[in-house]
Write an enzyme that holds these catalytic residues in place. Structure first.
Site, PDB file in Angstrom:
ATOM      1  N   THR A  73      37.613  -5.075  -5.972  1.00 50.90           N
ATOM      2  CA  THR A  73      39.061  -4.960  -6.197  1.00 50.90           C
ATOM      3  C   THR A  73      39.847  -4.922  -4.887  1.00 50.90           C
ATOM      4  O   THR A  73      39.335  -4.439  -3.861  1.00 50.90           O
ATOM      5  CB  THR A  73      39.349  -3.665  -7.003  1.00 50.90           C
ATOM      6  OG1 THR A  73      40.751  -3.426  -7.023  1.00 50.90           O
ATOM      7  CG2 THR A  73      38.666  -2.438  -6.398  1.00 50.90           C
ATOM      8  N   ASP A  74      41.097  -5.370  -4.959  1.00 53.73           N
ATOM      9  CA  ASP A  74      41.963  -5.283  -3.775  1.00 53.73           C
ATOM     10  C   ASP A  74      42.291  -3.826  -3.421  1.00 53.73           C
ATOM     11  O   ASP A  74      42.747  -3.534  -2.318  1.00 53.73           O
ATOM     12  CB  ASP A  74      43.255  -6.090  -3.978  1.00 53.73           C
ATOM     13  CG  ASP A  74      44.075  -5.680  -5.198  1.00 53.73           C
ATOM     14  OD1 ASP A  74      43.683  -4.737  -5.911  1.00 53.73           O
ATOM     15  OD2 ASP A  74      45.128  -6.316  -5.437  1.00 53.73           O
ATOM     16  N   GLU A  75      42.035  -2.905  -4.383  1.00 54.15           N
ATOM     17  CA  GLU A  75      42.373  -1.497  -4.114  1.00 54.15           C
ATOM     18  C   GLU A  75      41.541  -0.907  -2.983  1.00 54.15           C
ATOM     19  O   GLU A  75      41.905   0.132  -2.442  1.00 54.15           O
ATOM     20  CB  GLU A  75      42.212  -0.647  -5.377  1.00 54.15           C
ATOM     21  CG  GLU A  75      43.164  -1.080  -6.473  1.00 54.15           C
ATOM     22  CD  GLU A  75      43.408  -0.029  -7.539  1.00 54.15           C
ATOM     23  OE1 GLU A  75      43.034   1.131  -7.352  1.00 54.15           O
ATOM     24  OE2 GLU A  75      43.997  -0.397  -8.570  1.00 54.15           O
TER      25      GLU A  75
ATOM     26  N   TYR B 117      38.798   6.116  -7.856  1.00 47.71           N
ATOM     27  CA  TYR B 117      38.307   4.813  -8.351  1.00 47.71           C
ATOM     28  C   TYR B 117      38.123   3.841  -7.182  1.00 47.71           C
ATOM     29  O   TYR B 117      37.046   3.259  -7.005  1.00 47.71           O
ATOM     30  CB  TYR B 117      39.294   4.223  -9.379  1.00 47.71           C
ATOM     31  CG  TYR B 117      39.114   2.724  -9.568  1.00 47.71           C
ATOM     32  CD1 TYR B 117      38.001   2.213 -10.240  1.00 47.71           C
ATOM     33  CD2 TYR B 117      40.033   1.807  -9.044  1.00 47.71           C
ATOM     34  CE1 TYR B 117      37.819   0.840 -10.387  1.00 47.71           C
ATOM     35  CE2 TYR B 117      39.859   0.442  -9.186  1.00 47.71           C
ATOM     36  CZ  TYR B 117      38.749  -0.037  -9.865  1.00 47.71           C
ATOM     37  OH  TYR B 117      38.562  -1.404  -9.991  1.00 47.71           O
TER      38      TYR B 117
ATOM     39  N   LYS C 160      34.686   2.085  -5.593  1.00 48.82           N
ATOM     40  CA  LYS C 160      34.473   0.631  -5.469  1.00 48.82           C
ATOM     41  C   LYS C 160      34.199   0.265  -4.005  1.00 48.82           C
ATOM     42  O   LYS C 160      33.362  -0.583  -3.717  1.00 48.82           O
ATOM     43  CB  LYS C 160      35.693  -0.149  -5.985  1.00 48.82           C
ATOM     44  CG  LYS C 160      35.947  -0.041  -7.473  1.00 48.82           C
ATOM     45  CD  LYS C 160      34.848  -0.631  -8.347  1.00 48.82           C
ATOM     46  CE  LYS C 160      34.816  -2.140  -8.349  1.00 48.82           C
ATOM     47  NZ  LYS C 160      33.836  -2.668  -9.331  1.00 48.82           N
TER      48      LYS C 160
HETATM   49  P1  NAD Z   1      36.723  -2.428 -18.272  1.00 50.87           P
HETATM   50  O1  NAD Z   1      36.895  -0.958 -18.102  1.00 50.87           O
HETATM   51  O2  NAD Z   1      37.555  -3.153 -19.274  1.00 50.87           O
HETATM   52  O3  NAD Z   1      35.203  -2.746 -18.642  1.00 50.87           O
HETATM   53  C1  NAD Z   1      34.127  -2.117 -18.013  1.00 50.87           C
HETATM   54  C2  NAD Z   1      32.866  -2.396 -18.837  1.00 50.87           C
HETATM   55  O4  NAD Z   1      31.762  -1.777 -18.157  1.00 50.87           O
HETATM   56  C3  NAD Z   1      32.915  -1.838 -20.252  1.00 50.87           C
HETATM   57  O5  NAD Z   1      32.438  -2.781 -21.156  1.00 50.87           O
HETATM   58  C4  NAD Z   1      31.997  -0.628 -20.179  1.00 50.87           C
HETATM   59  O6  NAD Z   1      31.360  -0.340 -21.415  1.00 50.87           O
HETATM   60  C5  NAD Z   1      31.003  -1.069 -19.115  1.00 50.87           C
HETATM   61  N1  NAD Z   1      30.351   0.066 -18.457  1.00 50.87           N
HETATM   62  C6  NAD Z   1      30.948   1.183 -17.966  1.00 50.87           C
HETATM   63  N2  NAD Z   1      30.020   2.021 -17.464  1.00 50.87           N
HETATM   64  C7  NAD Z   1      28.814   1.408 -17.619  1.00 50.87           C
HETATM   65  C8  NAD Z   1      27.497   1.753 -17.279  1.00 50.87           C
HETATM   66  N3  NAD Z   1      27.208   2.928 -16.688  1.00 50.87           N
HETATM   67  N4  NAD Z   1      26.490   0.893 -17.566  1.00 50.87           N
HETATM   68  C9  NAD Z   1      26.776  -0.287 -18.173  1.00 50.87           C
HETATM   69  N5  NAD Z   1      28.005  -0.669 -18.540  1.00 50.87           N
HETATM   70  C10 NAD Z   1      29.021   0.167 -18.256  1.00 50.87           C
HETATM   71  O7  NAD Z   1      36.894  -3.037 -16.834  1.00 50.87           O
HETATM   72  P2  NAD Z   1      37.532  -4.434 -16.378  1.00 50.87           P
HETATM   73  O8  NAD Z   1      38.986  -4.281 -16.236  1.00 50.87           O
HETATM   74  O9  NAD Z   1      36.995  -5.512 -17.233  1.00 50.87           O
HETATM   75  O10 NAD Z   1      36.923  -4.543 -14.914  1.00 50.87           O
HETATM   76  C11 NAD Z   1      35.669  -5.184 -14.687  1.00 50.87           C
HETATM   77  C12 NAD Z   1      35.336  -5.097 -13.216  1.00 50.87           C
HETATM   78  O11 NAD Z   1      36.354  -5.721 -12.460  1.00 50.87           O
HETATM   79  C13 NAD Z   1      35.234  -3.661 -12.695  1.00 50.87           C
HETATM   80  O12 NAD Z   1      34.167  -3.613 -11.776  1.00 50.87           O
HETATM   81  C14 NAD Z   1      36.569  -3.432 -11.989  1.00 50.87           C
HETATM   82  O13 NAD Z   1      36.408  -2.515 -10.926  1.00 50.87           O
HETATM   83  C15 NAD Z   1      36.866  -4.823 -11.474  1.00 50.87           C
HETATM   84  N6  NAD Z   1      38.300  -5.137 -11.318  1.00 50.87           N
HETATM   85  C16 NAD Z   1      39.155  -5.039 -12.389  1.00 50.87           C
HETATM   86  C17 NAD Z   1      40.495  -5.424 -12.232  1.00 50.87           C
HETATM   87  C18 NAD Z   1      41.483  -5.355 -13.359  1.00 50.87           C
HETATM   88  O14 NAD Z   1      42.663  -5.645 -13.144  1.00 50.87           O
HETATM   89  N7  NAD Z   1      41.097  -5.035 -14.577  1.00 50.87           N
HETATM   90  C19 NAD Z   1      40.951  -5.862 -10.982  1.00 50.87           C
HETATM   91  C20 NAD Z   1      40.056  -5.876  -9.905  1.00 50.87           C
HETATM   92  C21 NAD Z   1      38.729  -5.551 -10.102  1.00 50.87           C
HETATM   93  O1  DAU Z   2      44.447  -4.014  -8.264  1.00 52.50           O
HETATM   94  C1  DAU Z   2      43.297  -4.107  -9.049  1.00 52.50           C
HETATM   95  C2  DAU Z   2      43.174  -2.914  -9.965  1.00 52.50           C
HETATM   96  O2  DAU Z   2      44.162  -3.063 -10.973  1.00 52.50           O
HETATM   97  C3  DAU Z   2      41.790  -2.780 -10.594  1.00 52.50           C
HETATM   98  O3  DAU Z   2      40.827  -2.583  -9.590  1.00 52.50           O
HETATM   99  C4  DAU Z   2      41.753  -1.636 -11.615  1.00 52.50           C
HETATM  100  O4  DAU Z   2      40.499  -1.609 -12.275  1.00 52.50           O
HETATM  101  C5  DAU Z   2      42.837  -1.879 -12.632  1.00 52.50           C
HETATM  102  O5  DAU Z   2      42.890  -0.801 -13.532  1.00 52.50           O
HETATM  103  C6  DAU Z   2      44.205  -2.060 -11.954  1.00 52.50           C
HETATM  104  O6  DAU Z   2      44.625  -0.800 -11.343  1.00 52.50           O
HETATM  105  P1  DAU Z   2      46.157  -0.329 -11.395  1.00 52.50           P
HETATM  106  O7  DAU Z   2      46.206   1.115 -11.203  1.00 52.50           O
HETATM  107  O8  DAU Z   2      46.999  -1.184 -10.530  1.00 52.50           O
HETATM  108  O9  DAU Z   2      46.489  -0.744 -12.930  1.00 52.50           O
HETATM  109  P2  DAU Z   2      47.282   0.035 -14.089  1.00 52.50           P
HETATM  110  O10 DAU Z   2      47.427  -0.934 -15.215  1.00 52.50           O
HETATM  111  O11 DAU Z   2      46.682   1.354 -14.384  1.00 52.50           O
HETATM  112  O12 DAU Z   2      48.706   0.282 -13.445  1.00 52.50           O
HETATM  113  C7  DAU Z   2      49.489  -0.792 -12.964  1.00 52.50           C
HETATM  114  C8  DAU Z   2      50.746  -0.203 -12.356  1.00 52.50           C
HETATM  115  O13 DAU Z   2      51.544   0.353 -13.401  1.00 52.50           O
HETATM  116  C9  DAU Z   2      50.480   0.934 -11.391  1.00 52.50           C
HETATM  117  O14 DAU Z   2      51.461   0.886 -10.352  1.00 52.50           O
HETATM  118  C10 DAU Z   2      50.703   2.200 -12.221  1.00 52.50           C
HETATM  119  C11 DAU Z   2      51.778   1.769 -13.204  1.00 52.50           C
HETATM  120  N1  DAU Z   2      51.718   2.381 -14.539  1.00 52.50           N
HETATM  121  C12 DAU Z   2      50.533   2.346 -15.204  1.00 52.50           C
HETATM  122  C13 DAU Z   2      50.426   2.879 -16.465  1.00 52.50           C
HETATM  123  C14 DAU Z   2      49.115   2.873 -17.205  1.00 52.50           C
HETATM  124  C15 DAU Z   2      52.864   2.921 -15.105  1.00 52.50           C
HETATM  125  O15 DAU Z   2      53.929   2.902 -14.504  1.00 52.50           O
HETATM  126  N2  DAU Z   2      52.755   3.429 -16.359  1.00 52.50           N
HETATM  127  C16 DAU Z   2      51.600   3.467 -17.068  1.00 52.50           C
HETATM  128  O16 DAU Z   2      51.571   3.971 -18.220  1.00 52.50           O
END
Ligand code: NAD
Ligand code: DAU
Length: 352
Positions: free
Chosen positions: A135-137, A160, A164
């Protein structure tokens, strides 16, 4: 025929990736989806493909050494694509331990099992690769200008993001120490179908449809760089195929938006197309997230120049497609918002 171990393939991005790959390669690849099925994993996401002969689901924990070893013995994997993670920042602020367990220890277990299975007398199994979805985080937060590049120092803030970052460094250690074939991808905020409604976009859509408050943290001016999930899946496929071994690739699309702009776009689409009672009156400014990163912005030049990837979906197209998917899949939303998640969500906003 290549065999992929996809971890976390029942989650948001993982299930989109499984669909993308089986659509693109049809019967020319095999996928084993290994997922613990936490609150975020949902097999409903995969029901259209569950009967395919070249797709198998195995329930399990990435931290389970014995089970993951067995998997590597049973299947001759060419690739590991590690999506499995605890992924929600707010949860990590409340319960950091599980983030370290799954994201760090789980990744190390996968790395070890892959190393043991792939090591040969002269190196590693030909063509094998471990791809860590990051992730970019991990780069921390930007000011008003500048972008994250692959050489930006790691400066993670939330539990988180730090979990990562730690797992990225372990993947790098396996590359640097053992010459294990790896890539790390770091992408920005994904949106699209099958995203669990604790994340901003599906949460807003769901709350609008139920005329519930739209919680906006702080001033709502934090910026995220939005990436349509199918564009992300395409990028991962390209990095597996052609990414230079040992390299990190940033994936994002110069699609920066403030949170309040996202809120207003969703309100105005739903107001015009679905229900006139969905208005800005639903917006509720709530306490800010602890340590809330102000701005993320990815510079995707490296993946564009080396692999020819670019994000094909504009935010305007992607957000309409996404809202429409949730409108067409209200039963999916109902199923995931009952049970575990519901309890958590109620606790989380108590007193705010
Ligand atoms: P998500 O939370 O929707 O899905 C995570 C999945 O991993 C789920 O199916 C869960 O059951 C499984 N899981 C959790 N713990 C586990 C374990 N111990 N063993 C096996 N499976 C397990 O997450 P996502 O949003 O699909 O993100 C997927 C990946 O991409 C993550 O590694 C996250 O850090 C990364 N990522 C997500 C975003 C985003 O915007 N969603 C952005 C950047 C990076
Ligand atoms: O940047 C990549 C990341 O993006 C991933 O690595 C994470 O897995 C993914 O969850 C996401 O993280 P964020 O914290 O950016 O996503 P989230 O959807 O939780 O929040 C997006 C923005 O919105 C953040 O600035 C917080 C704000 N927010 C979020 C929620 C859930 C609100 O203002 N209200 C809310 O209820």
């Amino acid at each position: 025929m290549k065999t992929y171990l996809v971890t976390g393939g029942a989650g948001f991005i993982g299930s989109n990736f499984v669909h993308y790959m089986l659509n693109k390669y049809s019967k020319d690849i095999k996928i084993v989806n290994f997922d613990k099925l936490t609150y975020a994993g949902n097999l409903e996401n995969l029901k259209e493909i569950e009967d395919r002969t070249n797709y198998t689901f195995v329930q399990g924990d990435v931290c389970d050494k014995e089970l993951v070893e067995k998997l590597f013995k049973k299947y001759d994997f060419d690739y590991v694509v590690n999506f499995a993670a605890e992924s929600h920042v707010d949860r990590s602020i409340k319960e950091p331990e599980i983030f370290v367990k799954t994201n760090v220890l789980g990744t190390v277990n996968l790395l070890n099992c892959a190393k043991n299975a792939w090591e040969t007398q002269n190196g590693f199994k030909n063509g094998a690769k471990f791809l860590q979805v990051s992730t970019d985080e991990v780069y921390g937060s930007l000011g008003e200008s500048g972008y994250f590049v692959e050489t930006t120092p790691i400066d993670s803030h939330s539990p988180y993001a730090s979990s990562k970052a730690a797992s990225d460094l372990m993947v790098k250690a396996y590359s640097d120490t053992y010459k294990m074939p790896i890539n790390i991808t770091r992408c920005s905020n994904n949106y699209g179908a099958y995203q669990f409604p604790e994340k901003l976009i599906p949460l807003l859509i769901n709350n609008c449809l139920h005329h519930e408050d739209l919680p906006v943290y702080g001033d709502g001016l934090n910026i995220r760089d939005w990436l349509y999930v199918e564009d992300h899946c395409k990028a991962i496929d390209m990095v597996i195929e052609s990414g230079r071994l040992g390299e990190v690739y940033n994936i994002g699309g110069h699609n920066e938006k403030t949170n309040i702009l996202i809120v207003n776009s969703i309100i105005s689409y739903l107001n015009e197309n679905v229900d006139k009672e969905i208005t800005q009156d639903l917006i509720k400014h709530v306490a800010d997230r602890l340590g809330h990163d102000r701005r993320y912005g990815i510079d995707p030049t490296k993946i564009k120049d080396e692999l020819g990837w670019y994000p094909e979906t504009t935010f305007e197209v992607g957000i309409k497609r996404t809202i429409q998917w949730y409108l067409d899949n209200k039963k999916w939303m109902k199923n995931v918002t009952t049970g575990e998640y519901q309890k958590y969500y109620k606790n989380m906003y108590k007193g705010v």
